[in-house]
Write a protein that holds these residues in place. Structure first.
Motif, PDB file in Angstrom:
ATOM      1  N   ALA B  82      13.049  80.304 -73.116  1.00 25.77           N
ATOM      2  CA  ALA B  82      13.546  81.437 -73.628  1.00 25.77           C
ATOM      3  C   ALA B  82      13.086  82.509 -72.854  1.00 25.77           C
ATOM      4  N   ALA B  85      14.118  81.083 -68.407  1.00 26.12           N
ATOM      5  CA  ALA B  85      15.417  80.603 -68.438  1.00 26.12           C
ATOM      6  C   ALA B  85      16.587  81.615 -68.730  1.00 26.12           C
ATOM      7  N   TRP B  86      16.371  81.782 -70.117  1.00 27.56           N
ATOM      8  CA  TRP B  86      17.245  82.918 -70.803  1.00 27.56           C
ATOM      9  C   TRP B  86      16.789  84.253 -70.622  1.00 27.56           C
ATOM     10  N   ARG B  87      15.698  84.470 -70.090  1.00 31.83           N
ATOM     11  CA  ARG B  87      15.140  85.955 -69.625  1.00 31.83           C
ATOM     12  C   ARG B  87      15.327  86.678 -71.159  1.00 31.83           C
ATOM     13  N   THR B  88      14.737  86.084 -72.219  1.00 31.77           N
ATOM     14  CA  THR B  88      14.621  86.769 -73.289  1.00 31.77           C
ATOM     15  C   THR B  88      13.249  87.606 -73.481  1.00 31.77           C
ATOM     16  N   ASP B  89      13.311  88.719 -74.100  1.00 41.80           N
ATOM     17  CA  ASP B  89      11.990  89.305 -74.250  1.00 41.80           C
ATOM     18  C   ASP B  89      10.874  88.341 -74.718  1.00 41.80           C
ATOM     19  N   SER B  93      10.705  86.379 -78.486  1.00 41.57           N
ATOM     20  CA  SER B  93      10.507  85.000 -78.479  1.00 41.57           C
ATOM     21  C   SER B  93       9.291  84.469 -79.206  1.00 41.57           C
TER      22      SER B  93
END
Lengths: 339, 308
Positions: B82, B85-89, B93
């Motif tokens: 998360a 790869a997804w560059r979520t905060d 997450s």
């Protein structure tokens, strides 16, 4: 398109969880829907109406969701809404039992005291952020636990109802109570009206005033805001105080509208659920109306499923977690927080 | 005083501190490579559940520990994917993972373990035997201190020194510092930043889930809903109070464990002639961390590339 995919993912998770708990999917979904938007049968037991539970939860989730959203708009992650809610609730429970306050002013005073207490609780974390550069997430988490133990100590030692042994405050006076939305409701009060008005006011303020523009600019790019002459530290402090006040008000409304007192184990998890509400709404106050309703409907639906079939009501928590991850991964990529 | 501050109290303090040390070091593994980890709480909770289920089904606490670690790694991998790869905060997450762990562990507990109880089967988990003491039990102070300690506790007490040595003297340790302080520079120097981050986060899953396994397999012998009870956040406080240093974090965790043990011991008894509210003792870890954040205890310097 992403929205449709999101709905599909949530629905599949829901289906999977219902199947895993040994229910038929169609029936399970139908029961959840009943719990979410009202019981069609006349012999429904439990609360008079699903709307009672849904609108009650929606009131609290809307306020805590707005609290998280306002702070995030200014670039601050307020994980401390739960603690601010607790402090606000206890302060309101204290103010609501004061004698000698004119009846006409008592409700207003009680709600204000709750909001002010919540704002004060949010002050130290944002002060640490602005002055010391301490990450507000860490300090608001710490303040959640400090609030938990402080209110627990106060309600068991200092502010306990002298008339009984239970760790709870005395009932707030009649004049400090919010009327119910409908006469046969047990939980949902006119606090919802207050919350909705605040959501609309925030929409106007954040998107149609200089102050709101500066606040959002601070959150979007603090360096650019500084360069443009915005006093970003001030905007951040103001956003956080407003955030704390909203969470504190949620606690006060729970006291004045539903519980009429503060007690050991007062429900504070609404503070955390506000994070999901804000994220799902993209931090927009008007969209928060919808996401707060959706989360409340989901909770009520899962609870109804639990009551009818015994399936764990934590289905709602799992779905909420998946929803947060999905929204964060699709809509909030590379959002960087300073600190 | 003698009847409060005895070997038994310090023994209990070490027991209380064990999961805190493990989880705090887990947090360290992830934050030193720049990934904020507020999902420790969830990893402890899922670890505890997996440990209970594994040990119940097979009768072996070792299998339980293995299950906990596997689940911990899986949950950590989700955080790594998360955030990287997804560059979520990182915070979002972490919040989601805590919620997911709370929801899933409670859901699965009700589906898989509660029915066993209702069917009359035991839900008491086979536990690790405490370390045999031989003749040492009769020693004054030391005997009470070492009684009923688990080898997981010994591991938790040794781990900070091992980590310190690895961080200071190995190539891996230097790379961790490089990634945590300036990932862009590290990448130009040829350090595989992504791999370092994935591994760091996964190690945090290993340690945090071991903390959960300890709660079930060495401390209580059963799983309860939400049994991590905020330990992930105390561990986070210890990590920060200990300034992201292995010995600092473990030392802070030991101190916080001592407050918990003292609180359980006192239960309303006066200390130094004063009636201390137990809530105040429970609050102390968080208060001290806020004081540290104020900079009153010297400058705080988190890994500078944290959260990117």
């Amino acid at each position: 398109m992403p929205a449709l995919l999101g709905a599909a993912i949530v629905l599949s998770v829901l289906t999977l969880l219902i199947m895993a708990s040994g229910q038929s999917v169609g029936e399970g979904l139908q029961i959840i829907l009943q719990g979410a938007i009202g019981y069609p049968r006349a012999d429904a037991y439990g609360p008079a109406d699903a709307w009672d539970a849904v609108l009650h939860d929606m009131t609290l989730l809307l306020l805590t969701g707005l609290a998280v959203a306002v702070a995030l708009q200014a670039g601050l992650f307020n994980i401390g809404a739960a603690g601010q809610l607790l402090v606000g609730a206890l302060a309101a429970a204290w103010a609501g039992t004061l004698t000698g306050v004119p009846d006409r002013l008592h409700l207003l005073l009680t709600l204000m005291v709750g909001a002010v207490a919540g704002a004060l609780w949010a002050f130290v974390p944002v002060w640490l952020k602005v002055r010391r550069g301490a990450h507000e997430v860490i300090s608001t988490i710490m303040f959640n636990y400090i609030a938990l133990y402080l209110t627990h100590w106060l309600v068991t030692e200092r502010l306990k109802d002298p008339m009984g042994d239970a760790p709870q405050t005395a009932l707030v006076l009649e004049a400090a109570r919010l009327p119910m939305l409908r006469e046969d409701f047990l939980q949902a009060s006119w606090g919802l009206g207050i919350a909705v008005v605040i959501a609309l006011w925030l929409w106007l303020t954040l998107y149609h005033s200089v102050w709101g523009y500066e606040l959002r600019l601070t959150g979007a790019n603090r360096d650019a805001a500084d360069a443009a002459g915005v006093s970003t530290a001030r905007r951040m402090v103001e956003a956080m105080l407003l955030s704390g006040a909203l969470a504190g008000l949620a606690g006060a409304i729970e006291v004045c509208g539903t519980q009429y007192r503060f007690f050991e184990g007062f429900p504070s998890e609404y503070g955390f659920d506000g994070i999901a509400v804000a994220l799902l709404a993209g931090n927009h106050p008007a969209l928060a109306l919808f996401s707060a309703w959706l989360m409340s409907a989901l909770r009520s639906g899962a609870y109804h499923l639990h009551a009818e079939t015994g399936a764990p009501k934590e289905i709602a928590v799992v779905v909420q977690a998946v929803l947060i991850l999905y929204v964060a991964a699709v809509y909030l990529r590379k959002r960087r927080l300073e600190g | 005083m003698g009847e409060i501050f005895d070997g038994q109290l310090f023994g209990a303090a070490i027991r209380q501190a064990t999961p805190l040390i493990l989880a705090a070091l887990g947090g360290l593994m992830s934050e030193r490579v720049g990934v904020i980890n507020i999902g420790l709480e969830g990893k402890i909770l899922m670890g505890a559940f997996a440990a209970a289920l594994g040990a119940l089904l097979t009768g072996s606490p070792l299998v339980g520990l293995g299950c906990a670690i596997l689940v911990g790694i899986t949950l950590a991998l989700l955080h790594a994917v998360a955030t990287q790869a997804w560059r979520t905060d990182h915070i979002v997450s972490g919040v989601a993972i805590n919620l997911l762990a709370l929801g899933l562990s409670t859901y699965l507990f009700r589906q898989l373990i509660v029915p066993r109880e209702e069917a009359g089967q035991t839900s008491v988990v086979p536990m690790f035997a405490p370390i045999p003491l031989g003749g040492m039990e009769s020693l004054p102070l030391l005997g009470a201190l070492l009684k009923d300690q688990s080898w997981l506790t010994v591991l938790a007490l040794l781990l900070p020194f091992v980590l310190l040595a690895l961080l200071t003297y190995t190539r891996w340790g230097l790379r961790v510092n490089a990634v945590g302080n300036d990932s862009v520079k590290a990448r130009t120097m040829g350090v595989p930043v992504m791999r370092m981050r994935y591994l760091g986060v996964m190690w945090s899953g290993v340690f945090a889930s071991m903390a959960g396994a300890f709660l079930v397999l060495a401390a209580t012998g059963q799983f309860r809903e939400n049994m991590s009870a905020g330990r992930g956040f105390i561990a986070l406080a210890a990590l920060i109070f200990g300034r992201w240093h292995p010995l600092g974090a473990a030392g802070a965790a030991l101190g916080f464990g001592f407050f918990e043990a003292l609180q359980m011991r006192l239960q309303g008894q006066p200390l130094f002639g004063m009636q201390l509210p137990t809530d105040l003792l429970l609050m102390l870890p968080y208060l001290l961390t806020v004081v540290a954040l104020m900079g009153l205890l010297g400058k705080m310097k988190p890994p500078s590339d944290l959260g990117n």
